[in-house]
Design a protein around this motif. Structure first.
Motif, PDB file in Angstrom:
ATOM      1  N   LEU A 118      -6.446  -2.200   5.715  1.00  0.00           N
ATOM      2  CA  LEU A 118      -7.417  -1.327   4.900  1.00  0.00           C
ATOM      3  C   LEU A 118      -6.540   0.112   4.804  1.00  0.00           C
ATOM      4  CD1 LEU A 118     -10.610  -1.816   6.930  1.00  0.00           C
ATOM      5  CD2 LEU A 118     -10.271  -2.610   4.654  1.00  0.00           C
ATOM      6  N   TYR A 119      -6.866   0.474   3.649  1.00  0.00           N
ATOM      7  CA  TYR A 119      -6.335   1.905   3.434  1.00  0.00           C
ATOM      8  C   TYR A 119      -7.440   2.981   3.828  1.00  0.00           C
ATOM      9  CZ  TYR A 119      -2.637  -0.333   0.769  1.00  0.00           C
ATOM     10  OH  TYR A 119      -1.516  -1.066   0.402  1.00  0.00           O
ATOM     11  N   TRP A 120      -7.495   3.068   4.824  1.00  0.00           N
ATOM     12  CA  TRP A 120      -8.542   4.007   5.460  1.00  0.00           C
ATOM     13  C   TRP A 120      -8.925   5.194   4.968  1.00  0.00           C
ATOM     14  CZ3 TRP A 120     -11.900   1.557   7.972  1.00  0.00           C
ATOM     15  CH2 TRP A 120     -11.795   0.443   9.075  1.00  0.00           C
ATOM     16  N   ALA A 121      -7.819   6.042   4.591  1.00  0.00           N
ATOM     17  CA  ALA A 121      -7.838   7.373   4.144  1.00  0.00           C
ATOM     18  C   ALA A 121      -8.512   7.268   2.471  1.00  0.00           C
ATOM     19  CB  ALA A 121      -6.593   8.242   4.097  1.00  0.00           C
ATOM     20  N   GLN A 122      -7.548   6.390   1.835  1.00  0.00           N
ATOM     21  CA  GLN A 122      -8.392   6.265   0.359  1.00  0.00           C
ATOM     22  C   GLN A 122      -9.603   5.594   0.233  1.00  0.00           C
ATOM     23  OE1 GLN A 122      -5.935   3.928  -2.731  1.00  0.00           O
ATOM     24  NE2 GLN A 122      -4.600   5.751  -2.751  1.00  0.00           N
TER      25      GLN A 122
END
Length: 273
Positions: A236-240
């Motif tokens: 997962l790209y948590w920030a995006q």
């Protein structure tokens, strides 16, 4: 503990704030993470001191967020308007101007919510394919209208039941016809209830995922479908993902904040029934 006890009031206030923070904390954490670099979002323990950046929001927009946002806005607005257009006269007939078979009609509306949507997806897919409505926003408009209509009728009926019968009878004695009774006498009284119903329909339509992910692709995808694109085999790209979720939630949060007074009044109208 007496109501006039200052210690009791402070304790109740503190408990209220704790509960409020617990409810709001996930949203606050999402907003905080959306301003982080991707590396800062993965730290353990979480990094609370960091340099804010708008890089994640720029990345979300570059991935084509706006078309999905436009699809969600179109489907939500049109389906909600159709629900109100159909639910208002139906609720009026089932409450103020009750007709024979009202109980059966209400039971039928309620029964439509008992079918699991997964059991209906294959027939709906075949029908959409035959009507050339696959990957078309109008298919979602029809489905979201049908999905929200039973709930809207039940809610609005409870609001219409709050209208004093004397007010309606006075209008009839004065010679008011049905359109005049509905639009000039009844609707101004139940306007907060209609606003609450509309907001709930907006939330349900905006966040619906199952129909959208199975019946749309590149052209008619909605915001929930867009968010799934951040789940990859690499992780997962948590920030995006947080930035995209924040942008997706922002319209509904703004509408809810603007209509909060009507929402509270509307949801409390049928509380005594």
């Amino acid at each position: 503990m007496r109501a006039g006890n200052p210690i009791g009031r402070w304790a109740l206030t503190a408990l209220t704030w704790v509960v409020a923070v617990l409810f709001v904390f996930p949203v606050l954490w999402m907003v905080l993470t959306s301003f982080k670099q991707e590396g800062d979002a993965y730290t353990n323990p979480p990094k609370l001191v960091f340099t804010p950046t708008l890089e994640q929001f720029a990345g979300v927009l570059e991935r084509g967020f706006l078309p999905y946002l436009a699809n969600s806005a179109f489907v939500t607005v049109v389906s909600t308007l159709l629900v109100l257009l159909l639910a208002v006269p139906a609720a009026y007939v089932l409450s103020i101007s009750a007709v024979p078979g009202t109980r059966d009609a209400l039971g039928f509306f309620l029964s439509t919510k008992m079918l699991p949507i997964v059991a209906a997806i294959i027939p709906l897919y075949v029908i959409s394919q035959n009507l050339k409505l696959l990957d078309n926003v109008w298919a979602l408009v029809v489905l979201y209208t049908a999905m929200n209509l039973p709930l809207a009728i039940w809610m609005m009926r409870s609001f219409f039941l709050e209208v004093p019968k004397e007010m309606v009878e006075a209008g009839r004695i004065d010679g008011a016809k049905l359109p005049t009774l509905l639009f000039r006498v009844v609707l101004p009284v139940v306007a907060p209830g209609i606003a609450a119903t509309a907001l709930i329909c907006v939330i349900f339509s905006w966040t619906e995922f199952f129909y959208a992910v199975n019946l749309t692709a590149a052209q008619a995808g909605t915001v929930p479908v867009f968010l799934v694109g951040f789940i990859t085999s690499e992780g997962l790209y948590w920030a995006q993902l947080s930035a995209a979720a924040f942008l997706a939630s922002l319209p509904v949060m703004i509408i809810g904040w603007a209509a909060q007074n009507h929402l509270v009044r509307g949801l409390s109208m049928g509380a005594v029934k």
